[in-house]
Design a protein around this motif. Structure first.
Motif, mmCIF file in Angstrom:
data_model
loop_
_atom_site.group_PDB
_atom_site.id
_atom_site.type_symbol
_atom_site.label_atom_id
_atom_site.label_comp_id
_atom_site.label_asym_id
_atom_site.label_seq_id
_atom_site.Cartn_x
_atom_site.Cartn_y
_atom_site.Cartn_z
ATOM 1 N N ARG A 74 0.699 -1.184 0.064
ATOM 2 C CA ARG A 74 0.051 0.016 -0.053
ATOM 3 C C ARG A 74 0.975 1.329 0.140
ATOM 4 N NH1 ARG A 74 -5.425 -1.549 2.022
ATOM 5 N NH2 ARG A 74 -5.476 -3.689 2.591
ATOM 6 N N ASN A 401 -8.311 0.275 -6.537
ATOM 7 C CA ASN A 401 -7.980 1.349 -5.823
ATOM 8 C C ASN A 401 -9.585 2.062 -5.751
ATOM 9 O OD1 ASN A 401 -5.478 1.133 -5.229
ATOM 10 N ND2 ASN A 401 -4.943 2.207 -6.955
ATOM 11 N N THR A 417 -4.647 -6.655 0.676
ATOM 12 C CA THR A 417 -3.523 -6.778 -0.340
ATOM 13 C C THR A 417 -2.719 -8.175 -0.025
ATOM 14 O OG1 THR A 417 -2.118 -5.390 1.062
ATOM 15 C CG2 THR A 417 -3.344 -4.222 -0.773
#
Length: 551
Positions: A74, A401, A417
């Protein structure tokens, strides 16, 4: 020289004595060996694990990617950020074998490493690397990144895999009866074999091919000029290749060439077999295209305690174990997103490679309806997304996103993630519903729903890929009825989004809370029916029967 006993560590079963070399650009064998991107690798990894369990005479040929595929992290705003981090593997055996492969008419040094069968319980796997001191920086970079964006590097990767793999087998004095190309990446193998045998029929006697891509644009092709310049055709000239394969034009299609070189080919589900025959069947000189439906290795993916509870038909133990597995997954949700999920609440997971046609956001297409679903305190739900887009697929990254941003304020929605083997297993074990909603006929097979069913997660799916061979609506899964084929894409998306929400609101969620017996019945039926048909033992056995022993 490393001996055959050092390679196998076991005596192959007579049933599977035909020697096979299995070429794949990626293998998902273990979380610690990051040389895969997604479904193709998961399939190849399960194949090698089941080949080991069945004691098949099969070796894998792959690539040792220095930076893997990529690490999904991230950025400062908690949005997706691809990072390329060097990997080191002390459990691989350095065979000491170094040889050269011609790339761009120059020798590139290739080193071979071995993943021994006993390390992770897989058939032996040779991994090739050009990242060694004998090479200049450009040559070293060939095996840096899986599916490198640079066109010339991608072509060089295919050369190292195909030609390098064949050369390694000769150095080891291993002569496979069958060379199996898992997807078209290893295509230069065929030009190497043609140079050796000087006869197309001799190549056909030895090569089988598995195609995984049901849309034309996804099948790799490059200009003849660049391929010739890169030594892709080994010793053949462009006009000789065109004459040999009957392929004119400026662009050379890997899949079409593979179908002309192979003695037999297969799609990866019954539907995909039909789609592949329609796609390629009008081309003269292609081989027969059958189908061998993908599968996953149950030994690797199953939860032992849940399986025991299923085998004893112990509902109390099934419910207890499922909640324990949900709590394990929810630790990751809390760690990554700061959201505390509840194991008593129905949890829906959408997790696989992020690509536009897989429609990760279908459930939220009607935003007002989605919010109503999310805010229903009487029949609450939790939703998790995970998956990796290609690092240069900006549309898929934007969608990833966008979902992250939209659900950030929602306490019962999370985007995770780091979607690799370990997280994939946690999601399958910790979900109640496994959501699969691709556009029809775009998913060649898909396998994530198989391992979900092995772990008590009920499939809610469109009937694409492997699903029609398994799913019975409201008996072992829930089927999303597809929109009519003739409708425009936007209208199909709209209709199927509405159908999906109808199923969730009116059937799936109410059943989970109000009819636990029915829910458990569907979960148990799915667990019972997913094996042996969708265990990779069936797949590995079928490849020998249908593809290897018939050449």
């Amino acid at each position: 020289m490393i001996s055959k006993n050092d390679i196998f560590g076991y005596k192959p079963d007579k049933k599977y004595s035909t020697p096979v070399a299995y070429f794949s650009m990626e293998f998902a064998i273990d979380q610690s060996l990051k040389i895969y991107s997604g479904g193709l690798g998961f399939l190849a990894g399960s194949h090698l694990r089941s080949a080991y369990e069945l004691k098949q005479n099969l070796v894998g040929i792959g690539m040792l990617w220095k930076y893997g595929y990529y690490d999904q992290l991230r950025d400062g705003n908690a949005l997706m950020k691809p990072e390329f981090i060097e990997k080191n593997y002390f459990f691989l055996v350095d065979t000491g074998i170094v040889f050269t492969v011609p790339v761009h008419d120059a020798p590139v040094h290739v080193k071979a490493f071995l993943l021994k069968p006993e390390t992770f319980g897989s058939a032996p796997l040779f991994l090739l690397s050009t990242d060694i001191e004998e090479n200049d920086e450009l040559s070293r970079s060939i095996t840096h990144k899986l599916y490198d964006l640079n066109e010339a590097t991608r072509i060089a990767q295919s050369l190292v895999l195909g030609v390098g793999g064949a050369m390694l087998l000769e150095i080891l004095q291993m002569e496979p009866k069958v060379y199996h190309m898992n997807e078209g990446h290893s295509l230069p193998l065929n030009f190497y074999l043609y140079a050796k045998y000087k006869n197309l029929d001799e190549v056909k006697k030895r090569v089988v091919f598995t195609t995984h891509t049901p849309e034309m644009a996804g099948n790799e092709s490059h200009g003849y000029g660049l391929l010739k310049e890169m030594s892709f055709f080994y010793h053949l000239q462009e006009h000789e290749v065109k004459s040999l394969l009957g392929m004119d034009g400026d662009s050379f299609n890997y899949t079409l060439a593979a179908l002309k070189f192979a003695g037999k080919a297969n799609g990866v589900s019954k539907i995909h077999g039909e789609v592949a025959r329609k796609m390629w069947g009008s081309n003269p000189g292609i081989c027969e295209i059958t189908s061998v439906t993908n599968a996953q290795n149950k030994t690797y993916w199953k939860d032992d305690l849940l399986e025991d509870a299923f085998s004893k038909n112990n509902d109390e133990a099934i419910i207890r174990r499922k909640k324990e597995m949900k709590r394990q997954l929810f630790k990751v949700v809390a760690d990554q997103c700061g959201k505390l999920f509840d194991e008593n609440i129905l949890t829906i997971v959408w997790a696989r490679r992020f690509a536009g046609y897989k429609r990760a956001d279908l459930v939220m297409q009607n935003w007002d309806r989605f919010i109503k679903l999310i805010n229903n305190t009487q029949l609450p739900v939790q939703i998790i997304w995970a998956g990796k887009p290609y690092p240069e697929d900006y549309g898929a990254i934007e969608l990833f996103n966008q979902i992250m941003n939209r659900v950030k304020p929602l306490a019962n929605c999370a985007v995770l993630t780091g979607y690799e083997l370990a997280l994939s297993a946690l999601l399958k074990k910790g979900s109640d519903v496994w959501l699969n909603n691709p556009r029809m006929y775009r998913e060649a097979s898909g396998t994530s729903g198989m391992t979900a069913a092995m772990n008590g997660s009920v499939n809610v799916s469109l009937p694409d890929g492997w699903v029609p061979e398994f799913a019975k609506d409201k008996e072992n899964s829930f089927i999303i009825t597809p929109a009519p084929d003739e409708l425009p894409v936007e209208e199909k998306d709209k209709q199927e989004a509405s159908t999906l929400m109808d199923i969730l609101e009116n059937t799936v969620i109410p059943m989970y809370y109000n009819n636990q017996n029915n829910w458990l019945k569907i979960m148990k039926q799915a667990s019972k029916e997913i094996v042996p048909q969708f265990d990779a033992g069936r797949l590995a056995d079928e490849y020998y029967k249908i593809m290897y022993n018939v050449l």
